[in-house]
Design an enzyme around this catalytic site. Structure first.
Site, PDB file in Angstrom:
ATOM      1  N   TYR A 155       0.832  -1.160  -0.166  1.00 37.11           N
ATOM      2  CA  TYR A 155      -0.071   0.209  -0.076  1.00 37.11           C
ATOM      3  C   TYR A 155       0.713   1.353   0.005  1.00 37.11           C
ATOM      4  O   TYR A 155       0.580   2.236  -0.701  1.00 37.11           O
ATOM      5  CB  TYR A 155      -0.745  -0.027   1.229  1.00 37.11           C
ATOM      6  CG  TYR A 155      -1.980   1.005   1.353  1.00 37.11           C
ATOM      7  CD1 TYR A 155      -3.297   1.133   0.641  1.00 37.11           C
ATOM      8  CD2 TYR A 155      -1.670   2.027   2.220  1.00 37.11           C
ATOM      9  CE1 TYR A 155      -3.908   1.999   0.488  1.00 37.11           C
ATOM     10  CE2 TYR A 155      -2.666   3.240   2.350  1.00 37.11           C
ATOM     11  CZ  TYR A 155      -3.841   3.324   1.593  1.00 37.11           C
ATOM     12  OH  TYR A 155      -4.686   3.893   1.735  1.00 37.11           O
ATOM     13  N   ALA A 157       3.996   1.461  -0.946  1.00 39.83           N
ATOM     14  CA  ALA A 157       4.628   1.606  -2.358  1.00 39.83           C
ATOM     15  C   ALA A 157       3.626   2.282  -3.357  1.00 39.83           C
ATOM     16  O   ALA A 157       4.135   3.047  -4.126  1.00 39.83           O
ATOM     17  CB  ALA A 157       5.234   0.357  -2.468  1.00 39.83           C
ATOM     18  N   LYS A 159       1.035   4.151  -2.890  1.00 38.96           N
ATOM     19  CA  LYS A 159       0.741   5.444  -2.533  1.00 38.96           C
ATOM     20  C   LYS A 159       1.850   6.291  -2.933  1.00 38.96           C
ATOM     21  O   LYS A 159       1.673   7.629  -3.109  1.00 38.96           O
ATOM     22  CB  LYS A 159      -0.017   5.704  -1.237  1.00 38.96           C
ATOM     23  CG  LYS A 159      -1.145   4.754  -1.004  1.00 38.96           C
ATOM     24  CD  LYS A 159      -2.504   5.358  -1.957  1.00 38.96           C
ATOM     25  CE  LYS A 159      -3.620   4.883  -1.627  1.00 38.96           C
ATOM     26  NZ  LYS A 159      -4.908   5.211  -2.555  1.00 38.96           N
TER      27      LYS A 159
END
Ligand code: NAP
Length: 247
Positions: A155, A157, A159
């Site tokens: 997540y 990575a 975002k």
């Protein structure tokens, strides 16, 4: 009406933050395309709510992780409405686990929806926005992408990647009258966070100087700002809407 005659598409707008964004854009005059993947009925409810308030909306199903489906969705919208002024890449999922325990499938699934999904939509609106010489792209990132978060390698990575994508697109499209910005929400009360344990919620609360969780409308107001004329000289930026969690 700040967004009168404008057309907006919000991905994952049947519930949570996406729904609040769709309602806010519509109440300011935009015609809103409410994208959904699994939640068809919820998307219809969002559309009904907008129409009952006197706004314009329609629901369109599309898995944002699928490149060709995004192309079809955006070509369809642009051909019927003749334009697209605002794209909000909000669709996102979590599949949390510690790095050592995270499966390849869970890593790929999160990257495919949260990061590639935004690329798929941005790529297919860019030409139209260039033609219009105007456009607003707003990507919903996360404080996990800004600061990292244990248990969220996939997540965080995705975002963080979304922030890189935002800044690059901002540089490529600035001279064409298009702004590209990101919002990094902190802990917002939605179905995504409802499933977290009380222990995780208390630990999160500890890190928030305002000592409370945010609401989807807090994110919608930041989107409205980026979509409005008030933000016309702002591009490539990331605003944390997080009660002071990351500063
Ligand atoms: P949510 O209630 O779980 O909603 C997620 C939305 O994403 C749903 O509308 C879902 O649509 C959509 N979606 C998921 N996969 C999709 C796909 N393949 N194609 C199209 N749509 C898809 O979560 P939320 O809290 O509102 O999250 C919205 C965004 O904010 C996400 O990007 C999330 O990462 C970000 N965010 C949330 C928080 C928070 O604390 N809640 C914090 C930081 C960032 P369907 O149900 O139709 O599949």
């Amino acid at each position: 009406m700040m967004l009168e005659n404008q057309v907006a598409l919000v991905t994952g707008a049947g519930k949570g933050i996406g729904k609040a964004i769709a309602l806010a854009l519509a109440s300011n005059g935009a015609a809103v395309i409410v994208n959904y993947n699994g939640s068809k009925e919820r998307a219809k409810e969002t559309v009904n709510q907008i129409q009952e308030n006197g706004g314009k909306a329609e629901a369109i199903g599309c898995n944002v992780a699928d490149f060709n489906s995004c192309k079809e969705m955006l070509e369809d919208v642009i051909s019927r409405y003749g334009r697209l002024d605002i794209l909000v890449n909000n669709a996102g999922i979590t599949k949390d686990n510690l790095l050592m325990k995270m499966s390849e499938e869970d890593f790929d699934a999160v990257i495919d929806i949260n990061l590639k999904g935004a690329f798929n939509c941005m790529k297919h609106v860019a030409r139209q926005m260039i033609k219009q010489k105007s456009g607003r792209i707003i990507n919903i990132s996360s404080v996990s992408g800004v600061a990292g978060n244990a248990g969220q390698a996939n997540y965080s990575a995705s975002k963080a990647g979304l922030i890189g994508l935002t800044k690059t697109a901002a540089k490529e499209l600035a001279s064409r009258g298009i702004t590209v910005n990101a919002i990094a929400p902190g802990f917002i009360q939605t179905e995504m966070t409802d499933v977290l344990s009380d222990a995780i919620k208390s630990a999160a609360l500890e890190k928030i100087p305002m000592k409370r969780f945010g609401e989807p409308e807090d994110i919608a107001q930041a989107v409205l700002f980026f979509a409005s004329g008030n933000a016309k000289y702002i591009t490539g930026q990331v605003i944390c809407v997080d009660g002071g969690m990351v500063m």
